[in-house]
Scaffold this active site. Structure first.
Site, PDB file in Angstrom:
ATOM      1  N   GLY A 294       1.067  -1.308  -0.095  1.00 25.06           N
ATOM      2  CA  GLY A 294      -0.184   0.150  -0.116  1.00 25.06           C
ATOM      3  C   GLY A 294       0.442   1.202   0.288  1.00 25.06           C
ATOM      4  N   PHE A 295       0.136   2.684  -0.042  1.00 24.11           N
ATOM      5  CA  PHE A 295       0.731   3.644   0.356  1.00 24.11           C
ATOM      6  C   PHE A 295       1.759   3.933   0.960  1.00 24.11           C
ATOM      7  CE2 PHE A 295       0.094   7.619   1.854  1.00 24.11           C
ATOM      8  CZ  PHE A 295       0.977   9.069   1.228  1.00 24.11           C
TER       9      PHE A 295
ATOM     10  N   ASP B 205       0.479  -8.637   1.820  1.00 26.43           N
ATOM     11  CA  ASP B 205      -0.369  -8.131   0.751  1.00 26.43           C
ATOM     12  C   ASP B 205      -1.443  -8.930  -0.037  1.00 26.43           C
ATOM     13  OD1 ASP B 205      -1.664  -5.397  -0.139  1.00 26.43           O
ATOM     14  OD2 ASP B 205      -0.675  -4.176   0.845  1.00 26.43           O
TER      15      ASP B 205
ATOM     16  N   ASP C  38      -4.119 -12.744   2.195  1.00 27.17           N
ATOM     17  CA  ASP C  38      -5.144 -12.020   2.579  1.00 27.17           C
ATOM     18  C   ASP C  38      -5.467 -12.728   4.393  1.00 27.17           C
ATOM     19  OD1 ASP C  38      -7.331 -11.189   4.033  1.00 27.17           O
ATOM     20  OD2 ASP C  38      -9.029 -11.877   2.218  1.00 27.17           O
TER      21      ASP C  38
ATOM     22  N   ALA D  30      -1.624   0.372  13.380  1.00 28.22           N
ATOM     23  CA  ALA D  30      -2.572   2.225  12.175  1.00 28.22           C
ATOM     24  C   ALA D  30      -3.909   2.076  12.605  1.00 28.22           C
ATOM     25  CB  ALA D  30      -2.239   1.576  10.664  1.00 28.22           C
TER      26      ALA D  30
ATOM     27  N   TYR E 222     -15.442   1.371   8.534  1.00 30.37           N
ATOM     28  CA  TYR E 222     -14.407   1.605   8.894  1.00 30.37           C
ATOM     29  C   TYR E 222     -13.813   2.290   9.917  1.00 30.37           C
ATOM     30  CZ  TYR E 222      -9.136   4.697   7.923  1.00 30.37           C
ATOM     31  OH  TYR E 222      -8.159   4.336   7.666  1.00 30.37           O
TER      32      TYR E 222
ATOM     33  N   TYR F 265      -4.553  -7.168  24.105  1.00 24.62           N
ATOM     34  CA  TYR F 265      -3.759  -7.553  24.142  1.00 24.62           C
ATOM     35  C   TYR F 265      -2.772  -7.608  25.075  1.00 24.62           C
ATOM     36  CZ  TYR F 265      -4.962 -11.472  21.386  1.00 24.62           C
ATOM     37  OH  TYR F 265      -5.383 -12.918  20.638  1.00 24.62           O
TER      38      TYR F 265
HETATM   39  P1  NAD Z   1      -3.550   2.055   1.588  1.00 23.97           P
HETATM   40  O1  NAD Z   1      -4.762   1.239   0.923  1.00 23.97           O
HETATM   41  O2  NAD Z   1      -2.604   2.116   0.049  1.00 23.97           O
HETATM   42  O3  NAD Z   1      -2.650   0.744   1.666  1.00 23.97           O
HETATM   43  C1  NAD Z   1      -3.198  -0.123   2.497  1.00 23.97           C
HETATM   44  C2  NAD Z   1      -2.311  -1.830   2.129  1.00 23.97           C
HETATM   45  O4  NAD Z   1      -3.275  -2.528   3.287  1.00 23.97           O
HETATM   46  C3  NAD Z   1      -2.832  -2.190   0.771  1.00 23.97           C
HETATM   47  O5  NAD Z   1      -1.414  -2.499  -0.401  1.00 23.97           O
HETATM   48  C4  NAD Z   1      -3.838  -3.107   0.361  1.00 23.97           C
HETATM   49  O6  NAD Z   1      -3.551  -4.011  -0.341  1.00 23.97           O
HETATM   50  C5  NAD Z   1      -3.674  -4.128   1.794  1.00 23.97           C
HETATM   51  N1  NAD Z   1      -4.697  -5.034   2.529  1.00 23.97           N
HETATM   52  C6  NAD Z   1      -6.266  -4.992   2.978  1.00 23.97           C
HETATM   53  N2  NAD Z   1      -6.559  -5.324   3.468  1.00 23.97           N
HETATM   54  C7  NAD Z   1      -5.939  -6.600   3.294  1.00 23.97           C
HETATM   55  C8  NAD Z   1      -6.164  -7.871   3.147  1.00 23.97           C
HETATM   56  N3  NAD Z   1      -6.930  -8.864   3.621  1.00 23.97           N
HETATM   57  N4  NAD Z   1      -4.884  -8.614   3.719  1.00 23.97           N
HETATM   58  C9  NAD Z   1      -3.605  -7.954   3.106  1.00 23.97           C
HETATM   59  N5  NAD Z   1      -3.326  -7.118   2.934  1.00 23.97           N
HETATM   60  C10 NAD Z   1      -4.633  -5.884   2.763  1.00 23.97           C
HETATM   61  O7  NAD Z   1      -3.902   2.994   2.843  1.00 23.97           O
HETATM   62  P2  NAD Z   1      -2.778   3.401   3.229  1.00 23.97           P
HETATM   63  O8  NAD Z   1      -3.516   5.084   3.045  1.00 23.97           O
HETATM   64  O9  NAD Z   1      -1.373   3.402   3.271  1.00 23.97           O
HETATM   65  O10 NAD Z   1      -2.861   2.780   4.546  1.00 23.97           O
HETATM   66  C11 NAD Z   1      -2.266   1.929   5.845  1.00 23.97           C
HETATM   67  C12 NAD Z   1      -3.009   2.266   6.799  1.00 23.97           C
HETATM   68  O11 NAD Z   1      -2.889   3.148   7.213  1.00 23.97           O
HETATM   69  C13 NAD Z   1      -4.194   1.264   7.239  1.00 23.97           C
HETATM   70  O12 NAD Z   1      -4.044   1.138   7.830  1.00 23.97           O
HETATM   71  C14 NAD Z   1      -4.991   3.092   7.511  1.00 23.97           C
HETATM   72  O13 NAD Z   1      -6.116   2.630   8.547  1.00 23.97           O
HETATM   73  C15 NAD Z   1      -4.102   3.477   7.608  1.00 23.97           C
HETATM   74  N6  NAD Z   1      -4.230   5.447   8.187  1.00 23.97           N
HETATM   75  C16 NAD Z   1      -3.996   5.537   6.848  1.00 23.97           C
HETATM   76  C17 NAD Z   1      -3.908   7.745   6.655  1.00 23.97           C
HETATM   77  C18 NAD Z   1      -3.659   7.955   5.959  1.00 23.97           C
HETATM   78  O14 NAD Z   1      -3.170   9.003   5.406  1.00 23.97           O
HETATM   79  N7  NAD Z   1      -3.253   7.372   4.402  1.00 23.97           N
HETATM   80  C19 NAD Z   1      -4.846   7.875   7.738  1.00 23.97           C
HETATM   81  C20 NAD Z   1      -4.901   6.972   8.354  1.00 23.97           C
HETATM   82  C21 NAD Z   1      -4.948   5.719   9.197  1.00 23.97           C
END
Ligand code: NAD
Ligand code: UDP
Length: 313
Positions: free
Chosen positions: A11-12, A32, A57, A116, A147, A161
């Site tokens: 992910g990002f 991922d 997953d 996160a 969410y 935990y």
């Molecule tokens: P993103 O969607 O780019 O990355 C999330 C990654 O998780 C993706 O690569 C996706 O394929 C993977 N994923 C989802 N469900 C899965 C599963 N069941 N098994 C395996 N992989 C799975 O989002 P992001 O912006 O990189 O966010 C990452 C984390 O940070 C998340 O938990 C998000 O809630 C948290 N977060 C992000 C932000 C933000 O501004 N970017 C803000 C608050 C919280």
């Protein structure tokens, strides 16, 4: 050599974490299933000797045979409102069954566990800026609840935990973060406005644009996460992480139009249900505990992100 397990590695944020922990000398195992992430985000790492990727997953059982895992970073979860509204059940499962599975791995290896979480646990806040002690104002049955409530559940089970097993859990409430490797069609406001501006499409402001957000550049966030993982004294702590520079969305649109020299027009569209009116992190706690503070202004971070999207749309 220290070993870290990162869920959501493609992910990002997850992919930047992989880069950071490799740079810091860790052996990195990424998990991922690509539901919202992309193989492209990690393809530059696949040849690295200290990087291992498992397509999996995390709501399904997984067994590790490693001798040790020092650190578990649980970042898997669709994060853009567009994504989590498209995948409501997957979002709830990854923040419940997925979180439980990651906690069990951390318990088995006696690892530090970092979750996160998100500013969304505060919902549409009535306290401003948001402190960690604020309990939030979340609609438990609205569209965003898939969410918000599942992240709140993840926080609750992570704390269980910590209390039941003494696991070293650390919860990070991340505020809006942006930068390279966000998807052009991600739906979040920064990639939407930048791609619209670069394509000379209309800029879609939802509502009247008076709602505020506080935007953190990705390198600052990664630095903050690394500091939280490295500190000794944070067992069971909950910390806001974000940049407290607050902007309204209409001003963000104007900044992006100016910086891209775009001829796009601003148009106004319906505000999504339960869209929070204001968001700003109170970051005294993390500053005090880790000496972290954001270094990148919105204007600098937007320039870097525009440069990225010029080559990625
Ligand atoms: P993103 O969607 O780019 O990355 C999330 C990654 O998780 C993706 O690569 C996706 O394929 C993977 N994923 C989802 N469900 C899965 C599963 N069941 N098994 C395996 N992989 C799975 O989002 P992001 O912006 O990189 O966010 C990452 C984390 O940070 C998340 O938990 C998000 O809630 C948290 N977060 C992000 C932000 C933000 O501004 N970017 C803000 C608050 C919280
Ligand atoms: N937003 C907007 N136009 C867009 C995308 C988002 O006006 O094209 C608004 C959205 O309604 C919200 C803010 O920008 O008020 C931030 O939205 P985002 O989806 O990035 O994240 P959120 O903080 O809502 O999770």
């Amino acid at each position: 050599m220290k070993q870290v397990l990162i869920s959501g590695a493609a992910g990002f944020i997850g992919s930047h974490l992989c880069d950071k922990f490799l740079e810091e000398g860790f052996y990195v195992v990424g998990l991922d299933n690509f539901i919202t992430g992309s193989p492209k985000n990690i393809e530059h790492l696949l040849e690295r000797k200290k990087f291992e990727f498992i397509k999996h997953d995390i709501t399904l059982p997984i067994k590790f045979h490693s001798k040790k895992i020092d650190l578990v970073l649980h970042f898997a979860c669709p994060a853009s409102p567009v994504d989590y509204l498209k995948f409501p059940l997957e979002t709830m499962k990854v923040n419940s069954i997925g979180t439980l599975n990651m906690l069990e791995i951390a318990k088995k290896y006696n690892s530090k566990y970092i979750f996160a979480s998100t500013s969304e646990v505060y919902g549409d806040p009535t306290v401003h800026p948001q402190t960690e002690s604020y309990l939030g104002n979340v609609n438990p049955v609205g569209p965003r609840s898939v969410y918000d409530e599942s992240k709140r559940f993840s926080e609750a089970i992570s704390m269980s935990y910590f209390r039941e097993y003494g696991l070293d859990t650390r919860i990070i409430r991340i505020f809006n973060t942006y930068g390279p490797r966000m998807k052009a069609n991600d739906g979040r406001v920064v990639p939407n406005f930048i791609t619209q501006a670069l394509n000379m499409d209309n800029i879609t402001v939802y509502g009247n644009g008076n709602q505020t957000r506080s935007f953190c550049y990705i390198s600052d966030l990664i630095d903050g996460i690394f500091k939280i993982t490295s500190a000794d004294n944070l067992k069971g702590e909950i910390m806001n992480l974000g940049n407290p520079e607050e902007y309204n969305i209409l001003d963000l649109a104007k900044i992006i139009i100016e910086k891209t020299s775009s001829k796009s027009q601003i148009i106004f569209k319906a505000l999504p249900e339960d869209d929070p009116k204001q968001r700003c992190p109170e970051i005294t706690k993390i500053k005090k505990l880790t000496k972290w503070q954001p270094e990148t202004s919105l204007k600098e971070g937007i320039d870097l992100t525009i440069d990225y999207f010029k080559n990625h749309i």
